[in-house]
Design an enzyme around this catalytic site. Structure first.
Site, PDB file in Angstrom:
ATOM      1  N   CYS A 236       0.818  -1.210   0.000  1.00 43.29           N
ATOM      2  CA  CYS A 236       0.000   0.000   0.000  1.00 43.29           C
ATOM      3  C   CYS A 236       0.850   1.258   0.000  1.00 43.29           C
ATOM      4  O   CYS A 236       2.006   1.249   0.413  1.00 43.29           O
ATOM      5  CB  CYS A 236      -0.961   0.001   1.195  1.00 43.29           C
ATOM      6  SG  CYS A 236      -0.149   0.235   2.786  1.00 43.29           S
ATOM      7  N   HIS A 237       0.261   2.349  -0.472  1.00 41.16           N
ATOM      8  CA  HIS A 237       0.928   3.654  -0.460  1.00 41.16           C
ATOM      9  C   HIS A 237       0.723   4.291   0.914  1.00 41.16           C
ATOM     10  O   HIS A 237      -0.401   4.302   1.433  1.00 41.16           O
ATOM     11  CB  HIS A 237       0.336   4.546  -1.553  1.00 41.16           C
ATOM     12  CG  HIS A 237       1.149   5.772  -1.834  1.00 41.16           C
ATOM     13  ND1 HIS A 237       1.219   6.830  -0.957  1.00 41.16           N
ATOM     14  CD2 HIS A 237       1.939   6.110  -2.887  1.00 41.16           C
ATOM     15  CE1 HIS A 237       2.010   7.776  -1.452  1.00 41.16           C
ATOM     16  NE2 HIS A 237       2.455   7.357  -2.622  1.00 41.16           N
ATOM     17  N   PRO A 238       1.766   4.833   1.512  1.00 39.35           N
ATOM     18  CA  PRO A 238       1.609   5.363   2.875  1.00 39.35           C
ATOM     19  C   PRO A 238       0.741   6.609   2.976  1.00 39.35           C
ATOM     20  O   PRO A 238       0.251   6.928   4.063  1.00 39.35           O
ATOM     21  CB  PRO A 238       3.055   5.683   3.283  1.00 39.35           C
ATOM     22  CG  PRO A 238       3.788   5.882   2.002  1.00 39.35           C
ATOM     23  CD  PRO A 238       3.149   4.929   1.037  1.00 39.35           C
ATOM     24  N   SER A 239       0.529   7.311   1.847  1.00 38.28           N
ATOM     25  CA  SER A 239      -0.208   8.585   1.905  1.00 38.28           C
ATOM     26  C   SER A 239      -1.512   8.572   1.127  1.00 38.28           C
ATOM     27  O   SER A 239      -2.183   9.605   1.069  1.00 38.28           O
ATOM     28  CB  SER A 239       0.683   9.721   1.369  1.00 38.28           C
ATOM     29  OG  SER A 239       1.881   9.810   2.105  1.00 38.28           O
ATOM     30  N   ARG A 291      -7.317   2.416   7.474  1.00 38.48           N
ATOM     31  CA  ARG A 291      -7.029   1.502   6.375  1.00 38.48           C
ATOM     32  C   ARG A 291      -7.487   0.068   6.640  1.00 38.48           C
ATOM     33  O   ARG A 291      -8.118  -0.551   5.769  1.00 38.48           O
ATOM     34  CB  ARG A 291      -5.534   1.547   6.036  1.00 38.48           C
ATOM     35  CG  ARG A 291      -5.190   0.803   4.745  1.00 38.48           C
ATOM     36  CD  ARG A 291      -3.684   0.809   4.492  1.00 38.48           C
ATOM     37  NE  ARG A 291      -3.161   2.130   4.307  1.00 38.48           N
ATOM     38  CZ  ARG A 291      -3.073   2.771   3.133  1.00 38.48           C
ATOM     39  NH1 ARG A 291      -3.555   2.179   2.047  1.00 38.48           N
ATOM     40  NH2 ARG A 291      -2.564   3.967   3.065  1.00 38.48           N
TER      41      ARG A 291
END
Length: 425
Positions: A236-239, A291
Site C-alpha cells: 500500500c501507499h503510505p499517503s 485503512r
C-alpha cells in the site's frame, strides 16, 4: 501531431553522436543502450579474453549471454590494450571523433590510465565525460566500491520494501543501477545541449547513492516533517487509500483510487454505496487512518467475484486498477505489443529472443521494428572496421596491422591496464 509512418526518419535524434563506452555490467551499459536506442553510435571498449563481465552471466543462447545482449544491442565492440602504443594511438583518434565518453569504474582508475576527466578536458575539450560510480567523485565515501545491492541498502529503499514486521527486501529489479543509468542519460543530454551553446564539453558525475536519495519520493520529507521514520508498508501507499491490492474470488488485484472523487466512483463500480457513505472513509486522510477497516469492507465485496469482473467494472467507471501480471503475461500484452515495446535481440547465433524495447516514442522518428532483431556485438567484432575508418591515414599503424591482428584476442601480460580495470565502480 503524429506523422505518417512513411514520413518518419530512420535512426533517432542522437544520430551523428558517437559514444565511447568504457562501462561494463549494468549501470553504464544501460545508459549507453538508451543513447544507442536514440540513434547514437556506441563503440564499446572491452577487455581481452572475456570482455564485459556480463558475457559470462546466464541465461545463455548458444553460449552467448542473453543478459549481455539485452543491454548492448546496437553497439560496436573493440578490444583495446592501453599499455600498447598502437592501441593508445587508436584510442586518441577515437577520442578525437567521439562526443561522449562513459565509464563506470571506481574513481581514480581512469586517471591512473591517463584518461581521466581533467586530462581529457584539456586535450579534448569538446568531450562530454560521464562517470557513473557508487558514490560519485567527491565526498568521504568516493573510493568505496558500489553495487546495486549496496546502494539499495544504504539509500533507504530496502527499509521501505517488504511487509511490516518482516525483513527488509531488495527491489525486484536492479533499482540502484537503473536509476543511475537514467540520471546518467539525463546528464549527458543536458551536457550535449549545453555544448551547442559554447562548443565546450562537460563532466557528468553520477553517484548511485545520490540517485537513490533522489528517488525516495517523499520519504525524506515525511520524516523531516513528522519526525516518524517511514518503514515498510507492504503493497500500500503510505499517503493514499485505497492504493493497494485487494483479494478477488480468484487472485489479488490493484485498486488505485488516489483521490476522493475516484473513491466515490470505485464505490459505485463495486455497487457498494455504503463505502461512500461511511464517515470513516469520507476523506483520503481518514481512509489512511482507517485503512484496515477500509480494506476489510472493500474485500467483503471484491471476494465475491473474479478479478476480470472487477477490472471491467472499474475500468468502465474510470477508476485506475490492474491485474498483478507475472512476467510471462507481459510478452504478449496487447498494450505493450501495440507500442512496439516487445522487441527482439540476437548475437552471433542469430537466434533472437524477446526483451523490452525503447519507451521513448518520438513523432519524427520510426520506432523499433519488433520483427527485426537488434544485434549485440561479438567480442572485438568491429575492430578491423574501426581501424580502417579511424586509422586510415596512419601509415605506421597500418604497417603493423597484419602482424598484430593475430594477437588481438590473446590475454595481456600481467599488470596490464585490464587488471586494474577489474575494479568494480
Amino acid at each position: 501531431m503524429q506523422k505518417p509512418e512513411d514520413e518518419k526518419l530512420e535512426g533517432g535524434p542522437l544520430s551523428g553522436i558517437t559514444v565511447l563506452d568504457f562501462s561494463r555490467v549494468l549501470a553504464g551499459p544501460y545508459c549507453t543502450m538508451v543513447l544507442a536506442d536514440l540513434g547514437a553510435r556506441v563503440i564499446k571498449v572491452e577487455k581481452f579474453g572475456t570482455g564485459d563481465d556480463t558475457r559470462a552471466f546466464p541465461p545463455f543462447v548458444d553460449a552467448e549471454s542473453a543478459y549481455f545482449m539485452c543491454f548492448n544491442r546496437g553497439k560496436e565492440s573493440i578490444v583495446l590494450d592501453i599499455k600498447s602504443p598502437r592501441d593508445r594511438e587508436l584510442l586518441e583518434r577515437l577520442l578525437d571523433t567521439s562526443d561522449v565518453l562513459v565509464e563506470n569504474f571506481r574513481p581514480g582508475v581512469m586517471d591512473r590510465l591517463g584518461y581521466g576527466a581533467e586530462r581529457l578536458a584539456k586535450t579534448h575539450p569538446h568531450l562530454i565525460y560521464a562517470s557513473i560510480s557508487g558514490f560519485g567523485h567527491s565526498g568521504p565515501m568516493t573510493d568505496l566500491p558500489g553495487y546495486d545491492m549496496v546502494v539499495q541498502a544504504m539509500g533507504g529503499v530496502m527499509s521501505l520494501t517488504g511487509w511490516p514486521g518482516e525483513r527488509p527486501a531488495r527491489v525486484g529489479t536492479s533499482f540502484g543501477d537503473l536509476g543511475a543509468a537514467l540520471f546518467g542519460v539525463i546528464g549527458i543530454l543536458a551536457a550535449l545541449y549545453k555544448r551547442t551553446k559554447n562548443a565546450q564539453g562537460e563532466r557528468v558525475d553520477i553517484g548511485m547513492l545520490d540517485c537513490q536519495a533522489a528517488l525516495m519520493e517523499t520519504a525524506l520529507a515525511r520524516y523531516d516533517v513528522e519526525g516518524v521514520v517511514p518503514t515498510r508498508t507492504g503493497d500500500c501507499h503510505p499517503s493514499l487509500a485505497p492504493f493497494e491490492t485487494f483479494q478477488a474470488q480468484d487472485e489479488r488485484f490493484v485498486i488505485a483510487a488516489g483521490n476522493d472523487q475516484l473513491f466515490l466512483l470505485m464505490a459505485d463500480a463495486l455497487k457498494a454505496p455504503e463505502l461512500a457513505l461511511d464517515p470513516a472513509f469520507a476523506t483520503n486522510d481518514l481512509r489512511c487512518r482507517n485503512r484496515p477497516k477500509m480494506v476489510e469492507a472493500i474485500e467483503a465485496v471484491t471476494t465475491t467475484r473474479p478479478v476480470q469482473h472487477w477490472l471491467d467494472a472499474l475500468n468502465e467507471a474510470g477508476v485506475p486498477c490492474a491485474p498483478i501480471n507475472t512476467i510471462d503475461r507481459l510478452l504478449d500484452h496487447p498494450q505493450l505489443v501495440s507500442r512496439n515495446m516487445i522487441v527482439q535481440t540476437e548475437g552471433r547465433s542469430t537466434k533472437p529472443f524477446r526483451t523490452a524495447g525503447n519507451p521513448v516514442k518520438l513523432s519524427a522518428y520510426k520506432d523499433m521494428d519488433p520483427q527485426r532483431p537488434l544485434v549485440s556485438p561479438a567480442l572485438n567484432q568491429h575492430r578491423e572496421a574501426i581501424l580502417a575508418e579511424v586509422m586510415a591515414g596512419s601509415e605506421s599503424y597500418l604497417q603493423n596491422s597484419t602482424a598484430r591482428a593475430a594477437q588481438d584476442n590473446e590475454p595481456p601480460a600481467a599488470g596490464t591496464y585490464w587488471t586494474e580495470l577489474g575494479l568494480k565502480n
